[in-house]
Every structure is written in C-alpha cells, then in structure tokens.
Design a protein around this motif. Structure first.
Motif, short mmCIF file in Angstrom:
data_model
loop_
_atom_site.label_atom_id
_atom_site.label_comp_id
_atom_site.label_asym_id
_atom_site.label_seq_id
_atom_site.Cartn_x
_atom_site.Cartn_y
_atom_site.Cartn_z
N ARG A 159 70.37 44.94 76.30
CA ARG A 159 69.88 43.70 75.71
C ARG A 159 70.32 42.48 76.49
NH1 ARG A 159 73.75 44.43 70.68
NH2 ARG A 159 75.63 43.52 71.51
N TYR A 208 75.08 45.53 78.52
CA TYR A 208 74.18 46.27 77.64
C TYR A 208 72.74 45.95 78.04
CZ TYR A 208 78.39 46.51 74.82
OH TYR A 208 79.67 46.72 74.40
N LEU A 229 63.45 50.75 74.46
CA LEU A 229 64.83 50.82 74.94
C LEU A 229 65.78 50.76 73.76
CD1 LEU A 229 64.46 48.24 77.81
CD2 LEU A 229 64.56 50.71 78.05
N ILE A 230 66.90 51.46 73.89
CA ILE A 230 67.93 51.35 72.87
C ILE A 230 68.87 50.27 73.38
CG2 ILE A 230 69.70 52.59 71.60
CD1 ILE A 230 68.17 55.15 72.31
N TYR A 281 72.02 54.94 78.41
CA TYR A 281 70.64 55.21 78.02
C TYR A 281 70.06 56.35 78.87
CZ TYR A 281 65.73 54.38 76.91
OH TYR A 281 64.42 54.52 76.51
N PHE A 334 71.35 48.42 72.60
CA PHE A 334 72.81 48.25 72.52
C PHE A 334 73.55 49.24 73.39
CE2 PHE A 334 71.23 50.73 68.98
CZ PHE A 334 71.95 51.91 69.10
N LEU A 335 72.82 50.00 74.19
CA LEU A 335 73.48 50.91 75.14
C LEU A 335 73.50 50.24 76.51
CD1 LEU A 335 71.81 54.32 74.25
CD2 LEU A 335 73.95 53.40 73.42
N THR A 336 74.40 50.71 77.37
CA THR A 336 74.33 50.28 78.76
C THR A 336 73.25 51.14 79.42
OG1 THR A 336 75.93 51.90 79.50
CG2 THR A 336 76.81 49.79 78.77
#
Lengths: 231, 492
Positions: free
Chosen positions: A131, A129, A84-85, A93, A87-89
């Motif tokens: 995270r 986000y 998963l990236i 993503y 820092f994106l919502t």
C-alpha cells in the motif's frame, strides 16, 4: 480457449455490456480498446467471475467460469489494486502466491531473479508494504504475480498505464516472448493504441458495451483505430 | 491455506493504520484500553460474585438465565449498528486458485474476532464460576457455559446474515426494537413471561446435558445459512453492504447559496463532513458530548467548586467544535494541494472554518440550555464557557491546526480511528482547555467565583470583537506553514 455466449451485464436496466458471441483461440493475443465506460473492465471481470452476468456465460476451455473453479489454475490476472493484499510487503505477497500455487522455494527464487530487471530495484527489499508503493510499482507487483505461475491465459487491464517508459518496453518484450515461446492466450485492454497494436494480433473495439470492430492486426490497424477514435 | 489466512489476518491487524502512529499515543491508548478491560474484568467478577445478593429471593442461576433472552435481543440491535462485517477484504483472493469454500469459511470465521463476542464473556464466565458451579456440578457448569457461548456465537452469525439482508433498511431494526420493547412491557406487567421461558430453556441445559444439542444445532444452522448465501454468489459488488445512496441536500441549501463564494466554500465543508464515515461518526457522537452533563451535574461533589463545572462547560459547547477545528485542515489533506493552487481566497477560507466552528458551538450551547434545571449557575457557567469557546478557543484551535501536518484518510474507519492524529496535537489542546480554569482559579480561591466567571466571559467577548485581527494571525501562520502542511498531507 475462451468462448462468450449471449453475455450481457446491466446495472439498473442500463446495459453496460452486450456480447452475443465471441471466441478467443488458444495462443491468441486479444487486445481490447474502447473509451472510458465502454465495458472493458466489466468484460474482464465477467471472464474472471468477479461479477454476475445478467444473461449468457463465459466458457473457459468449454467450461462455464461460474460455478467452476478450474480456470483459476491456468489463468493469471491483474485488473486493479484490489487484486493485491496491500498490507503485505511485495516479498510476502509473492511468497503467498507461490505457496497457494504449489511452487517451491526454488521456483520463487528463480521467479524473483527473472523479474529483477523488471522491478528495476524498486520493489524487492525496500521494506515497504504494497500500500505504500507508488501506483506504478503496485502495478509491477500485480503483473509479476499474474505471470508467476506461467499461466495459459493472461488477463491484464491497462497494463501499460502508469508504468515508466523503460518498464513499458520491458513488459512489451516480456509479453511477446510469452506469446511466441509459451503460446499464452492473452487478453489485454489498453487506452494506448500504439502499445496494444504492437502486442496484440487481434484488436476488438468496444463502444457502449457492444463490439463495433474486430480486426486482425496488420500494418494499417493503428491508422484505422486512430481514425475511428478521432471523433 | 488456513495458515496463510491466519497469518494475513494477524498482519492486517498488526499493520493496520491504527498502529502506524507514534509511540506516545499508542502507549496512552493502550493504557486506556487496559483500563477498560480491567474495569470490565473487575466489574464482571464483582457482579458475578455478588449476583445472589442482588436477588436474594430468587434462584440466582435461574434469574440470570431469565435475562439472557433480552440480552441476546439487545445484543443483536447493538451489533447491527456497531459490528463491522468483514467481507470486502476477500477481493484479492477471488482470482487466485483457492477453493471458494475455504474463502467463505475464512470470511465467516473472521467475524468471530469481533469485540461483541468477547464482551459478554466478562460477565458469563464469573457467573459460571461463582454462581452456576456453586449450585451445580462442574460438568453442568461447562454445559451451561458452552450453551451460552454457542448462543452468543449464533447471534454473531445471525447478525452477519441479517446485516446483509437489511443493511439498506435500518427501519427493520427500529421495528424489531419496538417489538422488543413491547415484549418487555408484556413481561413487566406479567401478561406473558418471556424471561420465564428464557429461564426454563437455559436452566434445562443444566439439568439435561443432551439439550446442548439445541445451541449446537442453532449455531450450525445460522452458519450454514450464511455459508449458502455466500456460496450462491461471492461477488464483491453483491456482498458489499449496500447502503441506500442518498445525496445530501443540506449543503445545497438555498440560504447558503445566497452567500456567494463564501456559501460555496461552506457547502464544500458541509459536504466534506457529511460524506465521510469518519466525520459523520463525530457528528453522531455529539449527542454523547452533550449528555455528558447528566453524568456530573446530579452529583453533589462536582457542584462544590466551579472549576470542574467550567471544564465541563467548555467541553459541552466545545466538543464538536474541537473535533472540527482542530483537524479542519487535515480533513482536507487529500486535496490540500488543490486549495493552494486554485484561486482560493485563504482569508475567506479561514473565515468559513471559523464560522462553521462557532456555529457548531452555538448549536451545542442552545441544545444544552435545559441544563438550567440543575441550577441557574450551571447555565451561567455554560454561557461564559460558550463565549470563551467561540471567541477564543475556536481561533486558538485553528491556529494550532496549522501545526497538524499529518495526512488524514477520511474514507477509512470511523470510531476509534486515530489515524492522522498526533500526540503533540493532543497535548497542545490541554492548555487551550485549561486556560479558563486557570483564569477562574485565583478568583475562586479568593472567594469571588462570580468575578472569575465574569472574566472568562469578558475574554471570550474580546476574542469575538477582535476576531478579524486574531484570524489574521492565523492566516499569517497558515501562509508561512502551507508548504510544510502540504508536504505532510501528501505523505501517505
């Protein structure tokens, strides 16, 4: 669909995976079980070319996954949060994943609509986000992203782990639908013998990197597995 | 695709935990960053403008060129320790249908945004504007500037490559540094002039425009080496920079073991400090705190009143302790629940923290004894400040630390990482710092400076003698606030 030849992986001469030969047919749902450290995730990482094998190779549609990237276009995967990236919502993503897969805005909207129930109102529109999501919700995002592109091969590492019971049941239903309607080849690892025997029609048991059992699922499989693991 | 990468890069920076703190702290930090940039800008312009006056006997452009070779060499060493090579963040892209070449180009171009690529421009641009263009044509100035810029960028990529090869082996850098020192000596004694070579090379770019091919070729070459290297194996576990894993032994020291339960607690604290990047950075930065005195003591203006010297004294023997004590609970935020639920004697727990804090201060004080060379009064002031630090400030900081309920992520980031630090926490530290000065001032102003110093020392002694009573107050507060703290620490 997937062929494994003489595959070994070792860390400092400590062999963690050794699969001389394995074939997974198209449309097969392949369940991988084994205790911690048995090599499940290592095997999946090798299939996804995320680590370098010491010997041997993994062929996807008869092409070595190392040095060729065609498999990425028909393989959906989610192993861990590293995919998963963060820092994106979740919305961003999904938009990114749909963009790189060449899906249209309409496709994306349809996907989000289809997964509305699966997300259970906890993922989309929360202004968080990735995270900041709980590990269960992060997993939902990862699995959904893996399914978004209607892949021919699906690789999931412990998909049921940390999901709530409702979502587990929904995911099982979803996976079965995909098997029957779209003939998707699935590779699923799990610690939950119940779930994995329910979803998969072939179970492989890994022990210290070696395949020790390879069973076609039938009504006795669960019992058989429970006996094996009850040491 | 590039659009996505840039947007992700931007979001990553904008949403990084560095910005997720409160507004006041952001404004304060922003102001400091602004000041530093302004200083670099003004410094660069002043130096660039007056460069020819510093070396009146030489051709200013050639002189500047002669220094470039050493600049690049030093730059490489500094980058090796300070520059972060962003390779890990590619993991989420690897399993997606994105061409490998795109990912690699993205990884490499990311490194261009390093601070170290911008810093030299503060001096190179003024030199180009005020010096090179004064003696040469506009075109020549551009060629010179671009040549230097390409070399800076080459250094960037060279570092990325070298860091992957030698990160596990910093000795190589030490050897490189020794060789460099040797070359400088050879140059200094006029045996072989490397600066002369540097001057000839960089001046040739001005005289013959086609030579700009050379820096372009160098830049392309180092870029291609990196590209090839990454292309041959873009596996996270391989590109991750491996440092030799050594399990520290200090915390398993025999003496500590003899202390029983308290010893075990101390060992945990030491492991906490030694096994996290962020806390280790603080330990590494301590020598800087200690050297602070060298900056002030030789200057007469600071010697006039003792007020300022007291401030420095508190800072010198307290700098490390402040960093530790003030966040000693938040450092443990990821397992604070475990401390509360396990059979942990909180009184002992607090005492361990107190002991570590005063040990840090004691070590700092002993290391700075040589400052007596600047005057015996400095040693005296540092000594009473040290007493104040171990007797008062340590307990005061522990008390204030119970009001710090922000989760701290020790795993991430190191220098300039302010995650988990609140502005309020910084603000309450000021009174603690300034207290000895306030104590001193009435004495100092009435012409009795030694009386003031004596009183500071006495305050410290009182704190030390009654430390049990005071620690009990901290303990009471800790017990009262533990729910609030634990709740805050759980919040990611």
């Amino acid at each position: 669909m997937i062929k494994v030849k003489d595959l070994t992986k070792a860390y400092n001469s400590n062999v963690v995976l050794n699969i001389p030969k394995l074939q997974i047919k198209k449309g097969e749902s392949f369940g991988l079980v084994g205790n911690n450290g048995a090599g499940k995730t290592t095997f999946f990482r090798l299939i996804l070319d995320l680590i370098r094998a010491n010997t041997g190779m993994v062929l996807s549609k008869d092409i070595n996954v190392v040095g060729n990237e065609n498999w990425k276009f028909y393989t959906g995967s989610y192993l861990d949060e590293g995919f998963l990236i963060d820092f994106l919502t979740p919305e961003e993503y999904f938009k990114f994943i749909s963009g790189i897969n060449g899906l249209s805005k309409g496709d994306l909207d349809e996907f989000l609509k289809n997964f509305e129930v699966f997300f259970n109102g906890e993922v989309i529109g929360k202004k968080k986000y990735i995270r900041e999501l709980s590990s269960g919700n992060q997993k939902k995002v990862g699995i959904a992203a893996a399914l978004m592109t209607n892949p021919e091969i699906l690789v999931l590492d412990e998909p049921f782990n940390s999901l709530d019971p409702t979502t587990q049941i929904r995911l099982k239903k979803l996976l079965k639908e995909m098997q029957h309607e779209k003939n998707v080849t699935m590779l699923i690892s799990s610690h939950d013998l119940n779930q994995v025997t329910e979803v998969c029609d072939r179970i492989v048991v890994l022990h210290e990197g070696n395949i020790v059992h390879d069973i076609q699922t039938n009504k006795d499989t669960l019992k058989e597995l429970e006996e094996y693991f009850a040491v | 695709m590039i659009k996505w990468f840039i947007s992700h890069q931007w979001k990553d920076a904008k949403r990084s935990s560095m910005w997720q703190k409160n507004l006041v702290l952001n404004v304060v930090l922003g102001f400091f960053v602004f000041l530093i940039i302004l200083e670099a800008l003004v410094g660069g312009i002043v130096l660039g403008k007056n460069w020819h006056e510093i070396f009146p006997n030489d051709n200013p452009v050639e002189k500047f060129n002669s220094y470039l070779i050493y600049y690049f060499a030093f730059d490489l060493i500094i980058r090796f320790f300070m520059q972060h090579v962003p390779v890990l963040k590619v993991t989420p892209y690897l399993h997606l249908p994105i061409k490998r070449s795109k990912i690699i180009n993205h990884v490499l171009s990311k490194t261009l945004f390093s601070f170290f690529n911008f810093l030299p421009l503060f001096i190179v641009i003024p030199i180009a504007v005020f010096q090179v263009s004064y003696y040469h044509s506009i075109a020549a100035t551009w060629v010179w500037f671009l040549s230097v810029l390409f070399m800076i960028l080459s250094n960037n990529f060279l570092l990325v490559y070298l860091k992957k090869q030698f990160a596990s082996n910093p000795k190589v850098v030490g050897i490189f540094g020794l060789i460099l020192a040797g070359l400088i000596l050879l140059d200094y004694f006029g045996i072989y002039s490397f600066s002369g070579v540097s001057s000839i090379v960089f001046t040739s770019f001005i005289n013959n425009f086609t030579f700009i091919i050379i820096p372009i070729a160098v830049l392309s070459f180092v870029y291609i080496i990196n590209y090839r290297y990454l292309n041959s194996g873009l596996y996270p576990e391989e590109i991750r920079i491996h440092k030799e894993k050594k399990i520290d032994r200090i915390s398993d020291n025999k003496y500590i073991k003899t202390l029983g339960k308290t010893g075990d607690m101390i060992a945990v604290e030491l492991k906490l400090l030694l096994r996290h990047k962020r806390t280790k950075t603080i330990l590494y930065m301590t020598p800087l705190f200690l050297l602070y005195g060298l900056f002030f003591y030789p200057q007469e203006i600071y010697r006039d009143g003792y007020g300022f010297l007291i401030f420095i004294g508190v800072f010198i023997s307290g700098g490390l302790m402040i960093n530790y004590a003030n966040y000693s609970f938040s450092y443990e935020s990821s397992y604070f629940d475990a401390i509360l639920t396990n059979n942990y004697d909180l009184r002992k727990y607090l005492k361990v923290k107190f002991m570590i804090a005063i040990s840090m201060s004691t070590i700092s004080f002993f290391l700075t004894i040589p400052y007596f060379l600047f005057g015996i009064d400095i040693l005296l002031i540092n000594f009473v400040c040290f007493l104040y630090n171990i007797g008062c400030l340590s307990i005061l900081l522990l008390y204030l630390a119970t009001y710090n309920k922000k989760r701290m992520d020790l795993g991430k980031g190191a220098a300039f990482n302010y995650q988990g630090m609140g502005a309020s926490n910084w603000l309450v530290m000021f009174p603690a710092f300034l207290l000895p000065i306030f104590v001193y001032l009435p004495f100092g102003l009435t012409g009795n400076p030694y009386g003031g110093i004596l009183v500071i020392g006495i305050i410290g002694m009182i704190g030390l003698i009654f430390h049990k009573t005071f620690l009990n107050l901290v303990l009471k507060n800790l017990i009262k606030r533990k729910y609030i703290m634990a709740e805050g620490f759980r919040e990611k």
